[in-house]
Design a protein around this motif. Structure first.
Motif, mmCIF file in Angstrom:
data_model
loop_
_atom_site.group_PDB
_atom_site.id
_atom_site.type_symbol
_atom_site.label_atom_id
_atom_site.label_comp_id
_atom_site.label_asym_id
_atom_site.label_seq_id
_atom_site.Cartn_x
_atom_site.Cartn_y
_atom_site.Cartn_z
ATOM 1 N N SER A 131 -0.014 3.283 3.125
ATOM 2 C CA SER A 131 0.838 2.586 4.530
ATOM 3 C C SER A 131 2.390 3.163 4.456
ATOM 4 O O SER A 131 2.829 3.709 5.441
ATOM 5 C CB SER A 131 0.863 1.361 4.649
ATOM 6 O OG SER A 131 -0.781 0.815 4.666
ATOM 7 N N SER A 177 0.878 -1.295 -0.049
ATOM 8 C CA SER A 177 -0.043 0.094 -0.009
ATOM 9 C C SER A 177 0.802 1.219 0.026
ATOM 10 O O SER A 177 1.782 1.499 0.685
ATOM 11 C CB SER A 177 -0.870 0.123 1.238
ATOM 12 O OG SER A 177 -1.358 1.374 1.580
ATOM 13 N N GLY A 182 -1.337 9.662 4.369
ATOM 14 C CA GLY A 182 -0.988 9.003 3.358
ATOM 15 C C GLY A 182 -0.227 9.587 2.236
ATOM 16 O O GLY A 182 -0.397 9.169 1.156
#
Length: 470
Positions: free
Chosen positions: A236, A233, A251
């Motif tokens: 992340s 991700s 993010g």
């Protein structure tokens, strides 16, 4: 637990206690009955049951919303004498009209954008109240999830309102002839007065970063890119590794256009990517970026990025300080002017060609009004006389590498009445604001005719600025 000013607490209360109105998004039938008459402000001994005082499209306004707005004004030390409940209701209805129309126009506010704002707000509350549990208790919510759900909906509606307002005025332009006509309306003694201003210049010296430190960052970003392309991700990775304090918690998310005030290298890279594509490591003055284009909407991009900064050494930082001290001595001795030194020695590309002059991001001029100057600049230059130079300043910008700079006041301008030639940009801004207000007024009048609106009988005699009582 740290104390919080009444203004911030009451503002939070206005937000959270106003959730019921902000969340109401079902059409209210015209049979809604109001339960109370409006009580005058500061009238003791009156108890009233809360009720719907207005309906605007999909939204409602409660009597308590008006009360809470008055409390917020008082918390900001704004005198409320002379401000009527009718005026407050009119302003609240304007906000609901914008939010309602934003939904009709399919204006989209992404969940990531809302979550970013919500997380910052929650962090602020927790920092001042002590713990998430104390925050939930203070605002009388059942649990943290309920608190987040309510706050999310409120922030989303606020952002819808902002987007709709922006859409209404974005296409408004002003011609030089309109500016001239606007200024000609003022008599000599009625011309606007502009506050004291100054022009500020700076020279920045950055420490030399070893090539091996740069390569370490490039290699780390390339590995992250490989991980994401393999299924990890990006969100992340940005939360874990990005060194951009403004976007890390969300993010690495930003919504940008060609006009967004980001550095050129970042925008050029972002707009060269396809949707879903990740850039190579991009170098800017802030460090190295990995950019991921999440969504393309015409000329607007939803991007995420990871910023990493190469490490400097204390020795390199000391050399930068010694270099800027030597430059300062040459300027003071008259060996070179500040402007020429900036052009030949400064490591800041944005100001180097202009002789170090800072650009006011609000007006895109080099003049700064003292009362509106960024405190991080004002604190260093406010006491300087024209031509004086600060000692070397260690600039520990969390977005970039540490550096040293010196600053000077290039020019000071006293308070003065508007002059068409010298203050054209400011006069143009005032003329544009007036034209925008007229545009909003016409837009509101048209949308009010098209939108279901109901005002309680207790407020139908109000002298509203808009024609709410149809």
């Amino acid at each position: 637990m740290r104390s919080i000013s009444n203004r911030i607490f009451l503002l939070a209360c206005v937000w959270l206690l106003g959730f019921q109105a902000a969340k109401a998004q079902e059409i209210i039938s015209e049979s809604v009955q109001d339960t109370v008459k409006p009580a005058p402000v500061n009238q003791p001994g009156r108890t009233k049951i809360d009720g719907v005082v207005a309906v605007v499209g999909d939204f409602i306004v409660l009597d308590s919303d008006i009360d809470l707005t008055f409390r917020e004004l008082q918390a900001q030390n704004v005198p409320i004498q002379g401000i009527t409940r009718c005026e407050i209701l009119g302003k609240l209805m304007e906000d609901k009209l914008y939010a309602h129309q934003a939904i009709q126009d399919s204006i989209i506010v992404s969940d990531d954008e809302v979550n970013e704002t919500m997380n910052r707000q929650i962090d602020y509350f927790v920092e001042n109240l002590g713990t998430p549990e104390k925050m939930v208790e203070y605002f009388k919510k059942k649990d943290l999830e309920t608190f987040k759900t309510d706050l999310f909906e409120l922030i989303k509606n606020q952002k819808l309102t902002e987007q709709m307002q922006k859409k209404v005025v974005d296409e408004v332009e002003i011609t030089p002839e309109e500016v001239r006509q606007f200024f000609a309306k003022f008599k000599e003694d009625e011309r606007p007065v502009f506050g004291a201003e100054m022009e500020v210049a700076q020279i920045v010296i950055k420490p030399e970063i070893p090539q091996e430190e740069k390569q370490k960052v490039i290699d780390r970003l390339n590995q992250i890119k490989k991980d994401v392309e393999g299924g990890s991700s990006f969100y992340s990775k940005a939360v874990l590794y990005s060194e951009d304090p403004g976007s890390r918690s969300s993010g690495g998310f930003y919504k940008i256009t060609r006009k967004t005030p980001f550095v050129k290298e970042f925008k050029d890279a972002a707009f060269s990517l396809d949707e879903g594509e990740i850039s190579e490591p991009i170098e800017t003055e802030f460090g190295y970026h990995l950019i991921y284009v999440e969504k393309i909407r015409g000329q607007e991009l939803d991007v995420r990025h990871i910023l990493m900064k190469p490490k400097t050494t204390p020795e390199a930082l000391q050399k930068a300080k010694e270099k800027i001290e030597a430059i300062r001595k040459k300027i003071i001795s008259g060996e070179i002017t500040f402007a020429d030194a900036a052009r030949s020695e400064s490591d800041e590309k944005e100001t180097r060609n202009s002789g170090g002059l800072l650009m006011n991001p609000r007006t895109l001029e080099t003049r700064f009004e003292l009362t509106k100057m960024d405190p991080s600049v004002y604190n260093y230059v406010s006491s300087l006389k024209e031509g004086e130079i600060t000692p070397p300043i260690l600039d520990e910008d969390p977005r970039s590498v540490s550096s040293y700079k010196i600053m000077t006041v290039a020019h000071r301008y006293d308070d003065h009445k508007a002059d068409y030639a010298n203050d054209y940009t400011k006069i143009k801004e005032l003329a544009l604001q007036e034209k925008q207000k007229e545009t909003i007024k016409k837009w509101s009048a048209n949308k009010i005719k098209e939108t279901f609106i109901k005002v309680s009988k207790d407020y139908q005699d109000c002298d509203f600025a808009n024609n709410w009582v149809k």
